[in-house]
Design an enzyme around this catalytic site. Structure first.
Site, mmCIF file in Angstrom:
data_model
loop_
_atom_site.group_PDB
_atom_site.id
_atom_site.type_symbol
_atom_site.label_atom_id
_atom_site.label_comp_id
_atom_site.label_asym_id
_atom_site.label_seq_id
_atom_site.Cartn_x
_atom_site.Cartn_y
_atom_site.Cartn_z
ATOM 1 N N PHE A 289 44.392 -55.243 40.508
ATOM 2 C CA PHE A 289 44.407 -54.262 41.588
ATOM 3 C C PHE A 289 44.830 -54.992 42.842
ATOM 4 C CE2 PHE A 289 42.086 -50.136 42.719
ATOM 5 C CZ PHE A 289 42.750 -49.416 41.769
ATOM 6 N N GLN B 214 41.245 -46.539 56.739
ATOM 7 C CA GLN B 214 42.312 -46.977 55.847
ATOM 8 C C GLN B 214 43.270 -45.820 55.552
ATOM 9 O OE1 GLN B 214 41.573 -47.980 51.515
ATOM 10 N NE2 GLN B 214 42.186 -49.979 52.263
ATOM 11 N N HIS C 169 46.269 -44.437 53.228
ATOM 12 C CA HIS C 169 46.975 -44.621 51.967
ATOM 13 C C HIS C 169 48.431 -44.269 52.244
ATOM 14 C CE1 HIS C 169 48.163 -44.187 47.790
ATOM 15 N NE2 HIS C 169 47.029 -44.756 47.449
ATOM 16 N N LEU D 76 46.438 -37.130 47.643
ATOM 17 C CA LEU D 76 46.943 -38.423 47.226
ATOM 18 C C LEU D 76 48.006 -38.358 46.123
ATOM 19 C CD1 LEU D 76 45.863 -41.097 48.295
ATOM 20 C CD2 LEU D 76 44.699 -41.384 46.113
ATOM 21 N N GLU E 79 49.054 -44.605 43.436
ATOM 22 C CA GLU E 79 49.858 -45.802 43.519
ATOM 23 C C GLU E 79 50.711 -46.006 42.267
ATOM 24 O OE1 GLU E 79 47.296 -47.759 46.228
ATOM 25 O OE2 GLU E 79 48.003 -49.639 45.402
ATOM 26 N N ARG F 149 49.103 -51.851 50.063
ATOM 27 C CA ARG F 149 48.959 -50.541 50.689
ATOM 28 C C ARG F 149 49.266 -50.491 52.179
ATOM 29 N NH1 ARG F 149 43.286 -47.888 48.683
ATOM 30 N NH2 ARG F 149 43.941 -47.758 46.524
ATOM 31 N N HIS G 27 42.377 -42.207 54.279
ATOM 32 C CA HIS G 27 41.875 -42.304 52.919
ATOM 33 C C HIS G 27 40.435 -42.786 52.861
ATOM 34 C CE1 HIS G 27 42.148 -42.713 48.670
ATOM 35 N NE2 HIS G 27 42.041 -44.017 48.658
ATOM 36 N N ARG H 185 39.374 -52.163 53.300
ATOM 37 C CA ARG H 185 38.700 -52.149 52.005
ATOM 38 C C ARG H 185 39.690 -52.430 50.882
ATOM 39 N NH1 ARG H 185 38.118 -47.867 47.795
ATOM 40 N NH2 ARG H 185 39.875 -46.939 48.889
HETATM 41 C C1 LIG Z 1 41.424 -39.760 46.542
HETATM 42 C C2 LIG Z 1 40.488 -40.937 46.598
HETATM 43 C C3 LIG Z 1 40.564 -41.922 45.625
HETATM 44 C C4 LIG Z 1 39.690 -43.007 45.661
HETATM 45 N N1 LIG Z 1 39.778 -43.956 44.689
HETATM 46 C C5 LIG Z 1 38.909 -45.003 44.716
HETATM 47 C C6 LIG Z 1 38.952 -45.998 43.703
HETATM 48 O O1 LIG Z 1 39.754 -45.938 42.802
HETATM 49 N N2 LIG Z 1 38.061 -47.016 43.748
HETATM 50 C C7 LIG Z 1 37.133 -47.096 44.725
HETATM 51 O O2 LIG Z 1 36.349 -48.029 44.688
HETATM 52 N N3 LIG Z 1 37.073 -46.169 45.701
HETATM 53 C C8 LIG Z 1 37.934 -45.130 45.715
HETATM 54 N N4 LIG Z 1 37.872 -44.201 46.717
HETATM 55 C C9 LIG Z 1 36.793 -44.263 47.685
HETATM 56 C C10 LIG Z 1 35.485 -43.772 47.071
HETATM 57 O O3 LIG Z 1 35.743 -42.714 46.186
HETATM 58 C C11 LIG Z 1 34.511 -43.255 48.085
HETATM 59 O O4 LIG Z 1 34.410 -44.144 49.101
HETATM 60 C C12 LIG Z 1 33.137 -43.077 47.477
HETATM 61 O O5 LIG Z 1 33.201 -42.256 46.356
HETATM 62 C C13 LIG Z 1 32.131 -42.522 48.449
HETATM 63 O O6 LIG Z 1 30.925 -42.255 47.777
HETATM 64 P P1 LIG Z 1 29.648 -41.734 48.523
HETATM 65 O O7 LIG Z 1 28.590 -41.570 47.508
HETATM 66 O O8 LIG Z 1 29.382 -42.612 49.660
HETATM 67 O O9 LIG Z 1 30.047 -40.355 49.147
HETATM 68 P P2 LIG Z 1 30.584 -38.990 48.508
HETATM 69 O O10 LIG Z 1 30.908 -39.115 47.100
HETATM 70 O O11 LIG Z 1 31.618 -38.511 49.436
HETATM 71 O O12 LIG Z 1 29.323 -38.067 48.592
HETATM 72 C C14 LIG Z 1 28.813 -37.591 49.797
HETATM 73 C C15 LIG Z 1 27.645 -36.686 49.485
HETATM 74 O O13 LIG Z 1 26.996 -36.345 50.666
HETATM 75 C C16 LIG Z 1 26.730 -34.994 50.706
HETATM 76 N N5 LIG Z 1 26.712 -34.561 52.114
HETATM 77 C C17 LIG Z 1 27.655 -34.770 53.045
HETATM 78 N N6 LIG Z 1 27.284 -34.189 54.200
HETATM 79 C C18 LIG Z 1 26.094 -33.599 53.977
HETATM 80 C C19 LIG Z 1 25.194 -32.840 54.777
HETATM 81 N N7 LIG Z 1 25.469 -32.510 56.028
HETATM 82 N N8 LIG Z 1 24.065 -32.388 54.219
HETATM 83 C C20 LIG Z 1 23.775 -32.663 52.933
HETATM 84 N N9 LIG Z 1 24.574 -33.379 52.152
HETATM 85 C C21 LIG Z 1 25.724 -33.833 52.663
HETATM 86 C C22 LIG Z 1 27.838 -34.369 49.927
HETATM 87 O O14 LIG Z 1 27.409 -33.137 49.402
HETATM 88 C C23 LIG Z 1 28.039 -35.393 48.842
HETATM 89 O O15 LIG Z 1 27.163 -35.138 47.779
HETATM 90 C C24 LIG Z 1 38.749 -43.115 46.693
HETATM 91 C C25 LIG Z 1 38.688 -42.125 47.678
HETATM 92 C C26 LIG Z 1 39.570 -41.048 47.646
HETATM 93 C C27 LIG Z 1 39.525 -40.077 48.749
#
Ligand SMILES: Cc1cc2nc3c(=O)[nH]c(=O)nc-3n(C[C@H](O)[C@H](O)[C@H](O)COP(=O)(O)OP(=O)(O)OC[C@H]3O[C@@H](n4cnc5c(N)ncnc54)[C@H](O)[C@@H]3O)c2cc1C
Ligand code: SF4
Ligand code: SF4
Ligand code: FES
Lengths: 282, 564, 373
Positions: B116, B230, B232, B242, B245, B276, B343, B378
Site C-alpha cells: 500500500f 487528506q 484523495h 471515490l 486507486e 496520493r 477524504h 494518514r
Molecule cells: C471512501 C473511503 C474509503 C476508505 N478506505 C479506507 C481504507 O481502505 N483503510 C483505512 O484504514 N481507512 C479507510 N478510510 C478511512 C476509514 O474508513 C475511516 O476513517 C474510519 O472508518 C472511521 O471510523 P470511525 O469508527 O471513527 O467512524 P465512522 O465509521 O464514521 O462512524 C461514526 C459513527 O458515529 C455515529 N455518529 C456520528 N455523529 C453522531 C451523533 N451526533 N450522534 C450519535 N452518533 C453519531 C455514526 O452514526 C457512526 O455510527 C476510508 C474512508 C473513506 C471515506
C-alpha cells in the site's frame, strides 16, 4: 417452419400427456414444430437443489445436452423448469471447472454440454421467435369479451439473471393475450403474489394464503378466467384451489390452452374442458 | 433520565469495537448511541484494507510500521501513540479474524497482505475490496452476540461535565423526538470524521459531519491539528464519490483538457501511480492553471477507455457502475471526470496516547479523535487500525475509570438549553436556505482551504466563513414534527460543520509551512524549527476561537525529509 | 430538462390520520436518491427518508417504486422512467415493517428476528486458537462457501419483498437465513451452534419459504437467500430433521427422480401427508373427464445412464439424504407391474420403439447407451 426441442418436464406426461398433443397442435398453427426431447428427465423441480446443487446442475446439463445433440434450441413451458434449467445453464456457462466435471460424466452417454444452444420459455419464444403477429393471424375464434387476468408466476420474472421479461413491469403475457383478442386485466392487487405451488408440500398454509390473495383479488377485478404461462401455477389454481376453505371457484387456464381455443380447437381438445374448476365462458 | 455507566457515541468501527471490549470486560451498564444503525456507519465504505505486521510478515516489524507511519505523518504524529498502535496490530487483526472477519487468505491459509502507498513492506490485510464493510458487519454481529445495548438513531447534542469529570450527555431521539438527558460516568466519542465540511467535494457519507468533534468543541475541549484534511486525488466530479486507486493501478491515465498525460510533469517515473498527495496536487494544479476539463474547467479526466470493456468489467466493475450511476459516464466509452475529494480528517478531538481527553471519563477514538497517529498525513490502511486499537484501549480505560468513578449528577440545564436551541431553530425567520448555505460552505472550504492554501485566499475564506456563521443563524427547521425529523437533523449537522470549519481555517492560516496534507503555496517547505508542533483550537466563552500549540512527542524517529 | 412526477407516500402518525401521497416534479437525472434529495433540498424539507453512504454500501435507502423494492442510490431515474414508460412513480416505504414516518420504517423487528438465528460466529476452540496471538488458518477455498452471503448489508429489501414474511408472522426473513447459513459453512463455527441454528431456522419458518426468488431478485448485493434456504433445508434433513412435510417431499423427489427420471404427483400427497385418498380421488376425477391416468411415468431410454450420473454425483458430494434403495425397488416393481416387464427390459424396449418410430438411428448413434446398441 421453425423447429424447436420441447422439454416436457413433469407436466406433460401421465395424466397430463394429452396436453402435449394440444401444444403440438397449437405450435403447428404458428409454424413451429415441436420435437419432443424424449430422454430428458425432471429438472429436479427446484427441490433436488436441497439434496445437492450439483446434482441439479448435472441433471439439467444432461437435459440441455440432449437438445444440443439434436442441434435444437430448447423450449420450456414451465416457469420453474425454465428457471432451474436457466440457472444450471448460467452456472455451467460461467464455471469451466463445473462444466468439465459434469461433461466427464455425460460422456458415458455420449453427451456433452456445450452451451451453444438457447433455452426459451413460452413467453420469450412467442415474443422473440414467433412474433405476436403470427399469433394474431392464427386466431380463428377471438376471445372477444373474455376478461382475462394476466398472471405470470414468479420464475420467469425472478431472479434477474434468468428472467425473460422485466420483473418490475412485464408485458410479454399481456401481448399474447391481446393477440388472442382478450380483454386483459393486469392491474389487480395480487398480480405479483406467488401462487404458492412450491409450498404445498412444505407448508400448505402458505399455499392456501397465497391462493386466497390471488383468487380473491382477481375475482374482485371481475375476471372471467386467470391465464398463466406456467403449468404449475395453473395446477395451484385448478387443483389446490379446491382445498381452500371456501374455494372462490375462479376458473384458470394454462396459456396454450387459451391459444388452442382461440385458434379454433374445441374446449375438450384445447384442454379447457378438462379442468377441475369448469371454464364456462364460451 | 436514562442511566448508564459508559456511553459510547458512534457505532462505526471504533464505537463497536469499544462496545465489544467493554461488554466482554465488565458488568457495567454500557450503551452505544448512534445516529444511524451501526452497520450503516462510514467504516463500511472503507475498501482498501488495514495495516498490521503479522507473525508471517517476513522482514517486517512493528518498528518498521511505526517508522513508515511517522514518516507518512511528516513527523507530526506522536510517536508514543504510533508505537502503541503498531505493536497492537497483529493482536487486533487476529482478534477480529477470530470473530469472523473474512480476511482474504494466502494459499497456505494465512491472512494475505498487499503493498500500500507509503509502506515499506506489504502489510495491508484486506478482505476482498470491502475490508471496512466486513469488519463493521462482523463487529455488529459480535455486539449482538454480547447483547450490547444500542440507542439506534439517537443524535448526540451536548456533552455535560463539571470541568473535571464527565457527567452525562444530551441527545435527541430521532425516532420519537425529544431531548433526553443521559446520566453516565464515562463517555467514549467515536463519531467519525468531518469530511462533509467540504460538502459536495468529499468521499464521505452524508452524515460525516463531525458531530462529536463539534460537541466536544462546544464543551470546551481543544481540537488538534484541524488544518490537516487528506484529499484523495480521484473523486467523481459531480459528487466526490471515490474512484478507487485501483483504477490507476490497472493502468488508467490522467489527462487534462488538452488530452495530455500531465503526470509526466509531476512524477515522470511513477506517473499516475505516484503517492496520493502528489497526484492530488498535480490534478489541482492542472485545474488551477486553467487546464481542467468541462465547462467550468474544474476537473480532469481519468481515462480507462484503452483498458477495454473486458478488463474494466473484470477488474473494476464497481468503478464502472459508480461512474455510470453517479457521473452518467461509461468508462468503457468515455473518460471519467474526476477531481480531488476530501477524504479523511487527520485532526480532531485532542487526546493523549490512550484516547483520554482533559476531562476525566471523556475519551475519543476513531476518526473524530486526534491521538495523534496520523499527524499531517494518514497512510492508507492505517485508519482502520487506528479505530480498532484505540476503540479497544479507550474501552478498557473507560471500564477502569467507570468502575471507580463517583456517581454523577448532571444538571437539567443543558437539556433545557438544547430544547430551547431546537425550538429556536424551528422558529427563526428562515431567511437562509439550508441547501444553499451548505453548498456555499462546501465551496468556500474547497476553494480557500482545499488542496492548496495561501495566505491571501485563506484570509478571504475566513471572512466568508464568519459570514456564513452569521447567516447560519437564519437557517430554519421547517419541519416541526418530532417524529423522524430529518430536516432538524440536517440543520444540526450543518451547524456542526459550520462550527468545525473555522478551526480548520484558523489553524490552516497560522501553520505557515507545508507539511503532509497541508500544502501552502506561500510556504512550500516544511519548517520543523517553527512548526513541528500540534495546533490546538478551542472555543472561547465569547464564541470566538483561540489557537495555541502543543509539542509533538518524538521518541525513536528524529524528523528527516519525507522522500519516497 | 426532462422531469417526472414522484408520488411520494407521506405519513406522520403524529399529525396525519391516514397516509397520503404528495406529488413532486423531479429531474430525470442521476439516481432515485438524487431525486429524493432534490425534493428535500428544493421542494419540501419536511419529507423524511433514510440515506447515508449514497454509494450502495450502507443499506439505508431502500424504498418501493410502484410496489417494487429498490435501493434508491442504485436506481437510475432514467431506468425507472423507461420501465414505467413515463407513468408517475409511486414511492412507498418498504413493506412488512411499521412506518415510522414517510419513507422510514421500523427495522428493529427484522433485526430481532435475525438475532434468533445466531447470526454470529461461535468459535470452535479446536479450530480457533484461544490465544489471540495465534492465527486461525483458513484456506481460500473454504471462503468460497460463503462469499455471497457476507455481502448482505441489512438493507431489508428482501424482507420487504418476501412472500413468506407476508403470510407468516414468524418467518425470520430471507436475509436472516442467508446470515445464518454463512456460519453453517464456516469451519470455525462450533457444531452445537450449527445444530441450534437449524433448530431455530425450522421454528423460524424454514419450510414456509415459497421459493418465489423475489429475495434474489431484489437484493442489491447479489446475495441469494432463496438458495441459502434450500441449502439450510438440505442441512436440516441431513441432521435428521426429517419429520417435516418438506423433508418427505425431498425424499420423494430424490427417490422418484432417480427411479423414473420423474416425480410422481399422484403419490406425493400420500408420501408427504399420508393422504392415500388424494390419489384415488384425483384418478377418479380424471377418468371421469376421460383422461387416461398413468400411475407411474413411463421410463425413457436414457434412464439407466441417467441413474449412473445421478449416483455418481451423490457418491461424491455432500448431500441431504441417502437414496432409499428399498423405495427405489418398490417403485421399480410398480413400474414393471404396470408395464409388464422389468425396468431394464422396458428401457430396452423404449430404445427399439424409438428406432422404429422415428428412424433416427443414424442421427442418434453414439448418443444411445444400453446393451442393444
Ligand atoms: C471512501 C473511503 C474509503 C476508505 N478506505 C479506507 C481504507 O481502505 N483503510 C483505512 O484504514 N481507512 C479507510 N478510510 C478511512 C476509514 O474508513 C475511516 O476513517 C474510519 O472508518 C472511521 O471510523 P470511525 O469508527 O471513527 O467512524 P465512522 O465509521 O464514521 O462512524 C461514526 C459513527 O458515529 C455515529 N455518529 C456520528 N455523529 C453522531 C451523533 N451526533 N450522534 C450519535 N452518533 C453519531 C455514526 O452514526 C457512526 O455510527 C476510508 C474512508 C473513506 C471515506
Ligand atoms: S424465495 Fe422464500 S425467502 Fe425469498 S422472497 Fe420468496 S418466500 Fe421469501
Ligand atoms: S440479503 Fe440483500 S436484500 Fe436482503 S438485506 Fe441483505 S443485502 Fe439487503
Ligand atoms: S445511501 Fe447507502 S445504500 Fe443507498
Amino acid at each position: 417452419m421453425i423447429k424447436v426441442g420441447f422439454y416436457q418436464g413433469c407436466c406433460f406426461q401421465g395424466q397430463d400427456a394429452h396436453m402435449f398433443e394440444t401444444m403440438k397442435e397449437v405450435f403447428r398453427m404458428i409454424d413451429v414444430e415441436l420435437e419432443l426431447l424424449e430422454e430428458t428427465t425432471c429438472c429436479g423441480g427446484n427441490t433436488i437443489d436441497e439434496e445437492n446443487r450439483k446434482l441439479s446442475y448435472a441433471i439439467n446439463a444432461r437435459n440441455i445436452a440432449l437438445a444440443e445433440a439434436k442441434g435444437l434450441d430448447m423450449l420450456i413451458s414451465c416457469n420453474t423448469c425454465y428457471m432451474v434449467i436457466a440457472k444450471a445453464k448460467n452456472a455451467l456457462d460461467n464455471n469451466k471447472k463445473l462444466r468439465d466435471e459434469i461433461n466427464e460424466l455425460l460422456k458415458e452417454e455420449g453427451l456433452e454440454y456445450r452451451g451453444t444452444n438457447k433455452i426459451y420459455h413460452l413467453l420469450d419464444f412467442f415474443r422473440d421467435v414467433v412474433g405476436y403477429d403470427r399469433i394474431r393471424k392464427a386466431v380463428k375464434r377471438p376471445l372477444k369479451g373474455w376478461k382475462v387476468g394476466a398472471y405470470y408466476g414468479c420464475h420467469v420474472l425472478y431472479p434477474k439473471h434468468t428472467a425473460i421479461d422485466d420483473g418490475d413491469n412485464p408485458s410479454s403475457l399481456q401481448e399474447v393475450l391481446k393477440a388472442l383478442g382478450a380483454e386483459v386485466i393486469d392491474d389487480y392487487e395480487a398480480k405479483d403474489t406467488c401462487c404458492g405451488y412450491h409450498a404445498f408440500f412444505t407448508d400448505k398454509t402458505m399455499t392456501m394464503k397465497k391462493l386466497n390473495r390471488i383468487l380473491g383479488s382477481v375475482k374482485k377485478a371481475g375476471v372471467d378466467i386467470v391465464a398463466t404461462p406456467c403449468p404449475l401455477c395453473f395446477k395451484s389454481f385448478d387443483i389446490y384451489q379446491l382445498q381452500m376453505e371456501n374455494p372462490p371457484m375462479v376458473p384458470s387456464a394454462f396459456l396454450p390452452e387459451l391459444m388452442a381455443y382461440a385458434f379454433g380447437l374445441d374446449k375438450r381438445k384445447s384442454g379447457l374442458g378438462h379442468h377441475l374448476i369448469e371454464v364456462k365462458k364460451e | 433520565m436514562l442511566e448508564y455507566d459508559i456511553v459510547i457515541v458512534g457505532g462505526g468501527g471504533a464505537g463497536l469495537y469499544a462496545a465489544l471490549w467493554a461488554a466482554e470486560n465488565t458488568i457495567l451498564k454500557v450503551a452505544v448511541m448512534t445516529k444511524v444503525y451501526p452497520t450503516r456507519s462510514h467504516t463500511g465504505a472503507a475498501e482498501g484494507g488495514i495495516n498490521a505486521v503479522l507473525t508471517h510478515s517476513v522482514g517486517d516489524s512493528p518498528e518498521a510500521h511505526a517508522y513508515d507511519t511517522v514518516k507518512g505523518s511528516d513527523f507530526l504524529a506522536d510517536q508514543d501513540a504510533v508505537d502503541i498502535m503498531c505493536k497492537m496490530g497483529a493482536a487486533v487483526i487476529y482478534d477480529i479474524a477470530h470473530r469472523g472477519v473474512p480476511f482474504s487468505r494466502r494459499p497456505d491459509g494465512r491472512i494475505a497482505q498487499r503493498p500500500f502507498g507509503g509502506a515499506s513492506f506489504p502489510r495491508t490485510c484486506y478482505a476482498a475490496d470491502k475490508t471496512g464493510f466486513y469488519i463493521l458487519q462482523t463487529l455488529y454481529e459480535q455486539c449482538l452476540k454480547n447483547n450490547v445495548t444500542f440507542l439506534n438513531e439517537w443524535f448526540l447534542l451536548s456533552i455535560i461535565h463539571n470541568g473535571e469529570r464527565v457527567e452525562g450527555l444530551t441527545a435527541w431521539d430521532i425516532r420519537n423526538g425529544g431531548v433526553h438527558l443521559i446520566k453516565t460516568k464515562a463517555v467514549i466519542l467515536a463519531t467519525g470524521g468531518h469530511g462533509r465540511v467540504y460538502w459536495n467535494r468529499t468521499s464521505n457519507a452524508l452524515g460525516n459531519t463531525g458531530d462529536g468533534t463539534a460537541a466536544a468543541l462546544r464543551a470546551g475541549l481543544p481540537l488538534k491539528d484541524m488544518e490537516f484534511i487528506q484529499f484523495h486525488p480521484t473523486g467523481l466530479a459531480k459528487t466526490g464519490i471515490l474512484v478507487t486507486e485501483g483504477a490507476r493501478g490497472e493502468g488508467g491515465f490522467l489527462r487534462n483538457k488538452d488530452g495530455e498525460r500531465f503526470m509526466k510533469r509531476y512524477a515522470p517515473e511513477k506517473m499516475e501511480l505516484a503517492p496520493r498527495d502528489i497526484v492530488a496536487r498535480a490534478i489541482q494544479t492542472e485545474i488551477d492553471e486553467g487546464r481542467g476539463c468541462g465547462p467550468e474547467g474544474d476537473y480532469v479526466y481519468l481515462d480507462l477507455t484503452h483498458l477495454g470493456e473486458e478488463k474494466i468489467n473484470e477488474r473494476l466493475p464497481q468503478t464502472r457502475e459508480h461512474a455510470i450511476l453517479y457521473e452518467g459516464v461509461d468508462p468503457v466509452k468515455e473518460p471519467i471526470p474526476v477531481a480531488p475529494t476530501a477524504h479523511y480528517s487527520m485532526g480532531g478531538i485532542d487526546t493523549d496516547k490512550m484516547g483520554r481527553t482533559k476531562i476525566k471519563g471523556l475519551y475519543a477514538a476513531g476518526e473524530c479523535a486526534c491521538i495523534s497517529v496520523h499527524g499531517a498525513n494518514r497512510l492508507g490502511g492505517n485508519s482502520l487500525l487506528d479505530i480498532l486499537v484505540f476503540g479497544r484501549l479507550t474501552a478498557l480505560e473507560a471500564v477502569k475509570y467507570a468502575d471507580e468513578a463517583p456517581e454523577t449528577t448532571p444538571s437539567l440545564a443543558k437539556q433545557k438549553d438544547d430544547e430551547r436551541r431546537i425550538l429556536e431553530l424551528m422558529e427563526n425567520d428562515g431567511k437562509e436556505s439550508l441547501a444553499e448555505l451548505r453548498r456555499e460552505l462546501g465551496n468556500v472550504m474547497i476553494k480557500h482551504f482545499g488542496v492548496f492554501r495561501e495566505e491571501s485566499t485563506m484570509k478571504q475564506g475566513i471572512e466568508k466563513l464568519y459570514e456564513i456563521r452569521e447567516r447560519a443563524k437564519h437557517v430554519k427547521v421547517h419541519d416541526t414534527s418530532k417524529r423522524f425529523n430529518t430536516d432538524l437533523i440536517s440543520v444540526l449537522e450543518f451547524l456542526n460543520l459550520v462550527d468545525l470549519s473555522l478551526p480548520i481555517a484558523i489553524a490552516a492560516i497560522e501553520r505557515k509551512e507545508s507539511r503532509g496534507a497541508h500544502a501552502r503555496k506561500d510556504y512550500p517547505n516544511r519548517d520543523d524549527k517553527n512548526f513541528l508542533k500540534h495546533s490546538i483550537v478551542t472555543l472561547k466563552e465569547d464564541g470566538d476561537y483561540q489557537l495555541s500549540w502543543k509539542p509533538v512527542t518524538i521518541t525513536k524517529f528524529p524528523p528527516e525529509e519525507r522522500k519516497y | 430538462m426532462e422531469t417526472v412526477t414522484l408520488k411520494v407516500f407521506r405519513f406522520d402518525p403524529e399529525k396525519d390520520k391516514i397516509p397520503y401521497y404528495r406529488d413532486y416534479e423531479v429531474p430525470v437525472e442521476g439516481t432515485l436518491l438524487n431525486a429524493l434529495l432534490y425534493i428535500k433540498e428544493n421542494l419540501d424539507p419536511t419529507i423524511s427518508f433514510r440515506a447515508f453512504c449514497r454509494s450502495e454500501v450502507c443499506g439505508s435507502c431502500s424504498v418501493r417504486v410502484n410496489g417494487k423494492t429498490k435501493l434508491a442510490c442504485k436506481t437510475p431515474m432514467k431506468e425507472l422512467v423507461k420501465t414505467w414508460k413515463g407513468k408517475p412513480l409511486r414511492i412507498d416505504p418498504l413493506n412488512h415493517m411499521k412506518v415510522i414516518r414517510d419513507l422510514v420504517v421500523d427495522i428493529d423487528k427484522p433485526i430481532e428476528k435475525m438475532k434468533t438465528l445466531i447470526p454470529w460466529l461461535v468459535p470452535d476452540p479446536r479450530v480457533v486458537p484461544s490465544d489471540p496471538r495465534h492465527e486461525s488458518i483458513i484456506y481460500p477455498e473454504e471462503m468460497e462457501l460463503y462469499k455471497d452471503q457476507i455481502h448482505c448489508m441489512l438493507c431489508f429489501s428482501c424482507y420487504s419483498a418476501c412472500e413468506a414474511v407476508e403470510d407468516n408472522e414468524r418467518y425470520r426473513g430471507p436475509f436472516a437465513f442467508s446470515k445464518a447459513y454463512r456460519f453453517q459453512v464456516d469451519r470455525r463455527d462450533i457444531e452445537t451452534a450449527k445444530e441450534k441454528r437449524i433448530r431455530y431456522s425450522i421454528s423460524g419458518g424454514l419450510w414456509s419459504c415459497v421459493q418465489c426468488q423475489k429475495c434474489i431478485h431484489v437484493c442489491p448485493k447479489g446475495v441469494k437467500p432463496a438458495e441459502d434456504i434450500q441449502n439450510l433445508r438440505g442441512q436440516a434433513v441431513k441432521k435428521g430433521f426429517t419429520d417435516k412435510p418438506g423433508a418427505k417431499k425431498l425424499k420423494h423427489y430424490v427417490d422418484w427422480i432417480y427411479a423414473t427420471g420423474q416425480i410422481n404427483r399422484l403419490y406425493l400427497p400420500e408420501e408427504v401427508y399420508g393422504n392415500k385418498e388424494a390419489r384415488k380421488k384425483l384418478t377418479e376425477e380424471y377418468e371421469r373427464m376421460g383422461i387416461e391416468v398413468w400411475e407411474v411415468p413411463k421410463p425413457t431410454k436414457g434412464l439407466m445412464k441417467f441413474r449412473d450420473i445421478y449416483l455418481e454425483i451423490l457418491s461424491r458430494e455432500d448431500k441431504a439424504l441417502e437414496l432409499d434403495f428399498s423405495h427405489v425397488r418398490k417403485i421399480d416393481k410398480m413400474v414393471s407391474d404396470i408395464f409388464k416387464a422389468d425396468i431394464c427390459t422396458i428401457v430396452d424396449r423404449a430404445h427399439q420403439n424409438n428406432r422404429k418410430s422415428k428412424g433416427l438411428i443414424g442421427k442418434l448413434k453414439g448418443l444411445l447407451g444400453g446393451s442393444d446398441d
